[in-house]
Design a protein around this motif. Sequence first.
Motif, PDB file in Angstrom:
ATOM      1  N   ALA A  38       0.514  -1.627   0.038  1.00 26.69           N
ATOM      2  CA  ALA A  38       0.282  -0.214   0.064  1.00 26.69           C
ATOM      3  C   ALA A  38       1.130   1.361  -0.241  1.00 26.69           C
ATOM      4  O   ALA A  38       0.219   2.433  -0.836  1.00 26.69           O
ATOM      5  N   PHE A  39       2.217   1.372   0.946  1.00 28.44           N
ATOM      6  CA  PHE A  39       2.748   2.303   0.946  1.00 28.44           C
ATOM      7  C   PHE A  39       3.608   2.697  -0.622  1.00 28.44           C
ATOM      8  O   PHE A  39       4.063   3.667  -1.284  1.00 28.44           O
ATOM      9  N   LEU A  40       3.940   1.813  -1.455  1.00 27.62           N
ATOM     10  CA  LEU A  40       4.424   1.914  -2.548  1.00 27.62           C
ATOM     11  C   LEU A  40       3.439   2.348  -3.444  1.00 27.62           C
ATOM     12  O   LEU A  40       3.922   2.770  -4.487  1.00 27.62           O
ATOM     13  N   ALA A  41       2.377   1.516  -3.290  1.00 19.46           N
ATOM     14  CA  ALA A  41       1.260   1.726  -4.039  1.00 19.46           C
ATOM     15  C   ALA A  41       1.101   3.377  -4.304  1.00 19.46           C
ATOM     16  O   ALA A  41       1.071   4.199  -5.393  1.00 19.46           O
ATOM     17  N   LEU A  42       1.191   4.114  -3.298  1.00 23.24           N
ATOM     18  CA  LEU A  42       0.762   5.386  -2.371  1.00 23.24           C
ATOM     19  C   LEU A  42       2.599   5.990  -3.355  1.00 23.24           C
ATOM     20  O   LEU A  42       1.841   6.921  -4.376  1.00 23.24           O
ATOM     21  N   ALA A  43       3.515   5.984  -2.548  1.00 27.95           N
ATOM     22  CA  ALA A  43       4.458   6.865  -3.551  1.00 27.95           C
ATOM     23  C   ALA A  43       4.529   6.800  -5.027  1.00 27.95           C
ATOM     24  O   ALA A  43       5.169   7.182  -5.352  1.00 27.95           O
ATOM     25  N   LEU A  44       4.218   5.338  -5.990  1.00 27.35           N
ATOM     26  CA  LEU A  44       4.644   6.001  -6.861  1.00 27.35           C
ATOM     27  C   LEU A  44       3.680   6.086  -7.866  1.00 27.35           C
ATOM     28  O   LEU A  44       3.242   6.188  -9.445  1.00 27.35           O
ATOM     29  N   GLY A  45       2.064   6.408  -7.082  1.00 32.86           N
ATOM     30  CA  GLY A  45       0.972   6.710  -7.693  1.00 32.86           C
ATOM     31  C   GLY A  45       0.791   8.459  -7.219  1.00 32.86           C
ATOM     32  O   GLY A  45       1.613   9.075  -7.198  1.00 32.86           O
ATOM     33  N   GLU A  46      -0.509   8.419  -7.909  1.00 31.76           N
ATOM     34  CA  GLU A  46      -0.993   9.349  -7.079  1.00 31.76           C
ATOM     35  C   GLU A  46      -0.707  10.239  -6.140  1.00 31.76           C
ATOM     36  O   GLU A  46      -0.699  11.194  -5.846  1.00 31.76           O
ATOM     37  N   GLY A  47      -0.442   9.119  -5.023  1.00 29.30           N
ATOM     38  CA  GLY A  47      -0.601   9.586  -4.054  1.00 29.30           C
ATOM     39  C   GLY A  47       0.839   9.954  -3.061  1.00 29.30           C
ATOM     40  O   GLY A  47       0.490   9.641  -1.682  1.00 29.30           O
ATOM     41  N   TRP A  48       1.567  10.337  -4.059  1.00 30.76           N
ATOM     42  CA  TRP A  48       2.794  10.228  -3.424  1.00 30.76           C
ATOM     43  C   TRP A  48       3.472  11.607  -2.633  1.00 30.76           C
ATOM     44  O   TRP A  48       4.368  11.712  -2.222  1.00 30.76           O
ATOM     45  N   ALA A  49       2.460  12.355  -2.337  1.00 32.79           N
ATOM     46  CA  ALA A  49       2.896  13.512  -1.967  1.00 32.79           C
ATOM     47  C   ALA A  49       2.683  13.281  -0.517  1.00 32.79           C
ATOM     48  O   ALA A  49       2.716  13.473   0.686  1.00 32.79           O
ATOM     49  N   LEU A  50       1.362  11.995  -0.804  1.00 32.30           N
ATOM     50  CA  LEU A  50       0.340  11.425   1.336  1.00 32.30           C
ATOM     51  C   LEU A  50       2.351  10.256   1.936  1.00 32.30           C
ATOM     52  O   LEU A  50       2.603  10.196   2.567  1.00 32.30           O
ATOM     53  N   ALA A  51       2.057   9.633   0.369  1.00 36.64           N
ATOM     54  CA  ALA A  51       3.609   8.626   1.512  1.00 36.64           C
ATOM     55  C   ALA A  51       4.327   9.487   1.609  1.00 36.64           C
ATOM     56  O   ALA A  51       5.051   9.729   2.140  1.00 36.64           O
ATOM     57  N   ALA A  52       4.990  10.981   0.860  1.00 40.81           N
ATOM     58  CA  ALA A  52       6.071  11.873   1.464  1.00 40.81           C
ATOM     59  C   ALA A  52       5.656  12.342   2.533  1.00 40.81           C
ATOM     60  O   ALA A  52       6.639  12.082   3.240  1.00 40.81           O
ATOM     61  N   LEU A  53       4.864  12.606   2.839  1.00 41.02           N
ATOM     62  CA  LEU A  53       4.548  13.652   4.294  1.00 41.02           C
ATOM     63  C   LEU A  53       4.512  12.310   5.373  1.00 41.02           C
ATOM     64  O   LEU A  53       5.843  12.156   6.645  1.00 41.02           O
ATOM     65  N   TYR A  54       4.518  11.011   4.766  1.00 44.14           N
ATOM     66  CA  TYR A  54       4.159   9.656   5.976  1.00 44.14           C
ATOM     67  C   TYR A  54       5.929   8.689   5.724  1.00 44.14           C
ATOM     68  O   TYR A  54       6.072   8.518   7.194  1.00 44.14           O
ATOM     69  N   ALA A  56       8.596  11.427   5.860  1.00 46.60           N
ATOM     70  CA  ALA A  56       8.764  12.043   7.197  1.00 46.60           C
ATOM     71  C   ALA A  56       8.169  12.203   8.220  1.00 46.60           C
ATOM     72  O   ALA A  56       9.401  11.743   9.045  1.00 46.60           O
ATOM     73  N   TRP A  57       7.127  11.505   8.839  1.00 50.71           N
ATOM     74  CA  TRP A  57       6.857  10.973   9.916  1.00 50.71           C
ATOM     75  C   TRP A  57       7.854  10.024  10.362  1.00 50.71           C
ATOM     76  O   TRP A  57       7.614  10.163  11.160  1.00 50.71           O
ATOM     77  N   LEU A  58       7.790   9.024   9.526  1.00 50.96           N
ATOM     78  CA  LEU A  58       8.689   7.899   9.607  1.00 50.96           C
ATOM     79  C   LEU A  58       9.804   8.424  10.084  1.00 50.96           C
ATOM     80  O   LEU A  58      10.437   7.713  11.463  1.00 50.96           O
ATOM     81  N   TYR A  59      11.124   9.484   9.510  1.00 51.62           N
ATOM     82  CA  TYR A  59      12.134  10.280   9.998  1.00 51.62           C
ATOM     83  C   TYR A  59      11.608  10.601  11.550  1.00 51.62           C
ATOM     84  O   TYR A  59      12.867   9.735  12.263  1.00 51.62           O
ATOM     85  N   LEU A  60      10.746  11.085  11.531  1.00 49.04           N
ATOM     86  CA  LEU A  60      10.824  11.905  12.740  1.00 49.04           C
ATOM     87  C   LEU A  60      10.834  10.467  14.045  1.00 49.04           C
ATOM     88  O   LEU A  60      11.132  11.061  14.859  1.00 49.04           O
ATOM     89  N   VAL A 149       8.398  -1.582   8.439  1.00 51.80           N
ATOM     90  CA  VAL A 149       7.388  -1.731   8.316  1.00 51.80           C
ATOM     91  C   VAL A 149       6.080  -0.121   8.134  1.00 51.80           C
ATOM     92  O   VAL A 149       5.620  -0.167   8.854  1.00 51.80           O
ATOM     93  N   PRO A 150       5.994  -0.097   7.296  1.00 51.74           N
ATOM     94  CA  PRO A 150       5.491   2.128   7.157  1.00 51.74           C
ATOM     95  C   PRO A 150       3.636   0.642   7.415  1.00 51.74           C
ATOM     96  O   PRO A 150       3.645   0.150   6.862  1.00 51.74           O
ATOM     97  N   PHE A 151       3.224   1.472   8.116  1.00 58.81           N
ATOM     98  CA  PHE A 151       1.536   1.655   8.399  1.00 58.81           C
ATOM     99  C   PHE A 151       1.649   0.708   9.720  1.00 58.81           C
ATOM    100  O   PHE A 151       0.941   0.732  10.282  1.00 58.81           O
ATOM    101  N   PHE A 152       2.129  -0.985   8.894  1.00 59.64           N
ATOM    102  CA  PHE A 152       2.245  -1.648   9.743  1.00 59.64           C
ATOM    103  C   PHE A 152       2.872  -1.405  10.990  1.00 59.64           C
ATOM    104  O   PHE A 152       2.266  -2.030  12.442  1.00 59.64           O
ATOM    105  N   ARG A 153       3.725  -1.152  11.273  1.00 62.44           N
ATOM    106  CA  ARG A 153       4.676  -0.570  13.700  1.00 62.44           C
ATOM    107  C   ARG A 153       3.185   0.659  13.762  1.00 62.44           C
ATOM    108  O   ARG A 153       3.374  -0.154  15.528  1.00 62.44           O
ATOM    109  N   ASP A 154       2.591   1.569  13.265  1.00 62.75           N
ATOM    110  CA  ASP A 154       2.022   2.214  14.137  1.00 62.75           C
ATOM    111  C   ASP A 154       0.855   1.751  14.535  1.00 62.75           C
ATOM    112  O   ASP A 154       0.208   1.285  15.513  1.00 62.75           O
ATOM    113  N   TYR A 155       0.147   0.025  13.584  1.00 61.87           N
ATOM    114  CA  TYR A 155      -0.573  -0.568  14.051  1.00 61.87           C
ATOM    115  C   TYR A 155      -0.401  -1.567  14.771  1.00 61.87           C
ATOM    116  O   TYR A 155      -0.521  -1.556  16.620  1.00 61.87           O
ATOM    117  N   ILE A 156       0.534  -2.041  15.329  1.00 58.71           N
ATOM    118  CA  ILE A 156       1.661  -3.269  16.241  1.00 58.71           C
ATOM    119  C   ILE A 156       1.862  -2.673  17.269  1.00 58.71           C
ATOM    120  O   ILE A 156       1.702  -2.928  18.499  1.00 58.71           O
TER     121      ILE A 156
END
Length: 335
Positions: A38-54, A56-60, A149-156
């Motif tokens: 899902a993250f890669l789909a966002l990053a490589l598609g029209e949701g790239w801006a959301l992926a970039a924001l996430y 950045a959040w992941l880095y912080l 792993v993006p998103f999964f880490r937040d869930y667990i």
Amino acid sequence: MWPQFAPLRLPLRRRLQTAAVLQWVFSFLAMAQCCLVAFLALALGEGWALAALYAAWLYLDWDTPARGGRRSAWVRGWAVWRYFRDYFPIRLVKTAELEPGRNYLFGFHPHGVLVAGAFGNFCTEATGFSALFPGLTPHLLMLPFWFKVPFFRDYIMSGGLVSSEKASVSHLLGCEGGGQVAVIAVGGPPEALEARPGALTLRVRDRKGFIKMALRHGAALVPVFSFGENELFCQVSNPRGSFVRAVQERLQHAMGLALPLFHARGVFQYNFGLLPFRRPIHTVVGAPILVPKTPHPSREAIDELHAAYLRKLVQLFEENKAKYGVPEDKHLILA
């Protein structure tokens, strides 16, 4: 043998219990991969801006899994976990008082295939951990890999899972004022390869890192034995020295993950599938072993505490095994 199908007129609560366990098994086996896609789909598609924001959040937020995580009382209290609990069912058994002014290191045994007892008792409130042990906050340790792993880490993390790296354990056990519980499945991935109905082999003799951490921080050690944990799944035969075990161990050393070839029952039939059997789990929390704070413990001090811990673990098992269906002539094998 003909498949044995589930009755069509099962009560709704049984269907909901099965659905709850199905989503739990999915979360273990496939959710991380789905989150990554899902993250890669966002990053490589029209949701790239959301992926970039996430990103950045992941880095912080990168160090959060090693600094107590980010639990959610709302997620831990979901109704789905009560159905999950009742599927087996899972029960948490208290044998001694634990003072909230201390930090604790729970040694969980056995690992089992998917540590169902540890998850149900320490990552949800379905079995009443907070009511049984007021003032204590449990954190189940998980391999650091999964928190990348993006998103999964937040869930667990929302359930109370944290990284098993040393910095994470030190953060929990070093908290001023106490009240923190680090829960570690001591046998780790190697013990998962031993998990099958009737198995009583624990990989603990060469596991002394958690003992050293307890000494460094003066955290009380608490043995925990989960009766029924190994009864949930069967495994493909993999005796030591076999080709299957050799491949599993090589993959484990390379990836840090256990890959048990397990099976149990399905959703609509009882003969084969990846759902666990409906077998009761009783997770018994033993009495604490008080540990003096020793910032630089000697090998002798580590070995002495390790031996004391094993004695208490065996005692806990022997005192409770008859209550939970273990034959009198069965004993733990400490490997």
